[in-house]
Design a protein around this motif. Structure first.
Motif, PDB file in Angstrom:
ATOM      1  N   TRP A   1      -5.497   4.794  -2.266  1.00  0.00           N
ATOM      2  CA  TRP A   1      -4.249   5.332  -1.727  1.00  0.00           C
ATOM      3  C   TRP A   1      -3.374   5.907  -2.836  1.00  0.00           C
ATOM      4  O   TRP A   1      -2.746   6.962  -2.661  1.00  0.00           O
ATOM      5  N   ALA A   2      -3.336   5.217  -3.969  1.00  0.00           N
ATOM      6  CA  ALA A   2      -2.530   5.712  -5.087  1.00  0.00           C
ATOM      7  C   ALA A   2      -3.079   7.034  -5.617  1.00  0.00           C
ATOM      8  O   ALA A   2      -2.314   7.966  -5.921  1.00  0.00           O
ATOM      9  N   THR A   3      -4.410   7.122  -5.692  1.00  0.00           N
ATOM     10  CA  THR A   3      -5.024   8.363  -6.170  1.00  0.00           C
ATOM     11  C   THR A   3      -4.790   9.506  -5.188  1.00  0.00           C
ATOM     12  O   THR A   3      -4.525  10.652  -5.591  1.00  0.00           O
TER      13      THR A   3
ATOM     14  N   SER B   1       0.531   1.403  -9.946  1.00  0.00           N
ATOM     15  CA  SER B   1       0.003   1.802  -8.642  1.00  0.00           C
ATOM     16  C   SER B   1      -1.412   1.273  -8.405  1.00  0.00           C
ATOM     17  O   SER B   1      -1.866   1.241  -7.255  1.00  0.00           O
ATOM     18  N   HIS B   2      -2.101   0.851  -9.450  1.00  0.00           N
ATOM     19  CA  HIS B   2      -3.498   0.423  -9.323  1.00  0.00           C
ATOM     20  C   HIS B   2      -3.704  -1.084  -9.398  1.00  0.00           C
ATOM     21  O   HIS B   2      -4.806  -1.556  -9.174  1.00  0.00           O
TER      22      HIS B   2
ATOM     23  N   ASP C   1       2.420   1.726  -3.482  1.00  0.00           N
ATOM     24  CA  ASP C   1       1.473   2.256  -4.462  1.00  0.00           C
ATOM     25  C   ASP C   1       1.165   3.727  -4.192  1.00  0.00           C
ATOM     26  O   ASP C   1       0.957   4.507  -5.131  1.00  0.00           O
ATOM     27  N   THR C   2       1.130   4.109  -2.914  1.00  0.00           N
ATOM     28  CA  THR C   2       0.923   5.518  -2.579  1.00  0.00           C
ATOM     29  C   THR C   2       2.075   6.371  -3.106  1.00  0.00           C
ATOM     30  O   THR C   2       1.869   7.465  -3.653  1.00  0.00           O
TER      31      THR C   2
ATOM     32  N   GLY D   1       1.815   6.764  -6.815  1.00  0.00           N
ATOM     33  CA  GLY D   1       0.838   7.803  -7.126  1.00  0.00           C
ATOM     34  C   GLY D   1       1.389   9.191  -6.879  1.00  0.00           C
ATOM     35  O   GLY D   1       1.152  10.111  -7.675  1.00  0.00           O
TER      36      GLY D   1
ATOM     37  N   HIS E   1      -4.962  -1.010  -4.401  1.00  0.00           N
ATOM     38  CA  HIS E   1      -4.814   0.161  -3.526  1.00  0.00           C
ATOM     39  C   HIS E   1      -5.050   1.444  -4.314  1.00  0.00           C
ATOM     40  O   HIS E   1      -4.335   2.440  -4.160  1.00  0.00           O
ATOM     41  N   GLU E   2      -6.095   1.433  -5.143  1.00  0.00           N
ATOM     42  CA  GLU E   2      -6.338   2.573  -6.018  1.00  0.00           C
ATOM     43  C   GLU E   2      -6.601   3.858  -5.245  1.00  0.00           C
ATOM     44  O   GLU E   2      -6.156   4.940  -5.646  1.00  0.00           O
TER      45      GLU E   2
ATOM     46  N   ARG F   1       0.830  -1.205   0.000  1.00  0.00           N
ATOM     47  CA  ARG F   1       0.000   0.000   0.000  1.00  0.00           C
ATOM     48  C   ARG F   1       0.862   1.251   0.000  1.00  0.00           C
ATOM     49  O   ARG F   1       0.574   2.219  -0.717  1.00  0.00           O
TER      50      ARG F   1
END
Length: 312
Positions: free
Chosen positions: A292-294, A284-285, A89-90, A93, A289-290, A86
């Protein structure tokens, strides 16, 4: 016994080099010496060129700072720190957000202004930048298709190093990192050669900020894929070395042809947009964990926007 010792000695003794092997060895040494001499001469000439062209020198140093930021990001891996998926991925993003804002505020908007300053109307300036952006994206697409490389992170994930194919993929992954970081270096170089120092500094600072988590994510991903810690850290540090090279190339190109500034800015923006859409956002998606990435993307975008508008 003497016969046995004689046989063992014959087995362990190395056969003398033939004259052909000796010639081949000397040719290789001579070739390495010539290549090294040429490299030294090239570096010396480039050093002299930078002394006569301050924008190129500034761009090269700013690219070096970005490379140093990438290396700095790998330090937690040296001390055995791991990131959750997570968090990775953050950070992906966040990097995408910084690059998106850099495209808009540090490349596209100054490119439109430069085109209008050169006498282009609104439609002509927009058409020039649009064509340059598409050319930048097309160039990265062709490099992605034609150059042998391993796709950003997911290309190595889940494989074991006992597989010989994975060992060969190490250098392919290095090429992929170079493709990923080249647009950032070009953007820094074009900005220093064609825009004001404050705006170029803001762009370089934003790229360096996003390079810190980028170096960390690359090293952590390689470690998770089974690479040994020294190699994972080394590749993470090396991933930023292409940025000062790209910065110097971008600055030299604009210095030689100032009227190419809108095209250079648009080309760098298009190349960065391709990397964002083709590599960073999908990566990242893909692990669920979309959100958190967004969130990371939006924070990165706002941070880079504030840097650019405050410093530029």
């Amino acid at each position: 016994m003497n016969g046995v010792h004689s046989t063992l000695a014959e087995k362990h003794s190395e056969p003398p080099l033939s004259s052909a092997s000796k010639k081949l060895t000397w040719r290789r040494l001579l070739g390495l010496a010539i290549a090294f001499t040429g490299f030294v001469v090239l570096v010396h000439q480039f050093w002299l060129y930078m002394g006569e062209h301050p924008p190129v020198a500034n761009a090269f140093m700013a690219g070096g700072v970005a490379a140093l930021a990438t290396a700095l990001g790998t330090l937690p891996v040296v001390f055995s720190q791991r990131l959750s998926e997570r968090t990775q991925d953050t950070l992906f993003g966040f990097g995408a957000g910084v690059m998106l804002a850099a495209c808009a505020f540090s490349l596209i908007i100054p490119g439109l202004a430069a085109a209008k300053t050169s006498g282009a109307g609104a439609w002509e300036a927009g058409g020039t930048m649009g064509a340059a952006i598409l050319l930048g994206g097309l160039a990265l697409l062709l490099m992605d298709r034609w150059l042998p490389h391993e796709h950003f992170i997911k290309g190595v994930e889940g494989r074991q190093l006992s597989d010989p194919r994975t060992l060969r993929r190490t250098w392919l992954f290095v090429f992929a990192i170079a493709l990923h970081n080249l647009p950032e270096g070009l953007a820094i170089g074009v900005a220093y050669a064609g825009t004001d120092a404050m705006r170029a500094g803001a762009l370089a600072m934003g790229i360096a900020i996003q390079d810190v988590p980028e170096g960390l994510v690359v090293a952590v991903a390689l470690l998770a894929a089974g690479y040994k810690r020294p190699l994972a850290v080394g590749l993470g540090m090396a991933s930023g070395l292409v940025e000062p090279i790209g910065a110097a190339l971008g600055a030299v190109a604009i210095s030689l042809a100032a009227n190419l500034l809108p095209w250079g800015l648009g080309f760098a923006a298009g190349a960065m947009l391709f990397v964002i859409s083709h590599e960073i956002i999908p990566e990242s998606h893909r692990k669920g964990h979309e959100v958190w990435a967004t969130g990371g993307l939006m924070i990165g975008f706002v941070l880079m926007m504030l840097l650019d508008t405050a410093l530029g």
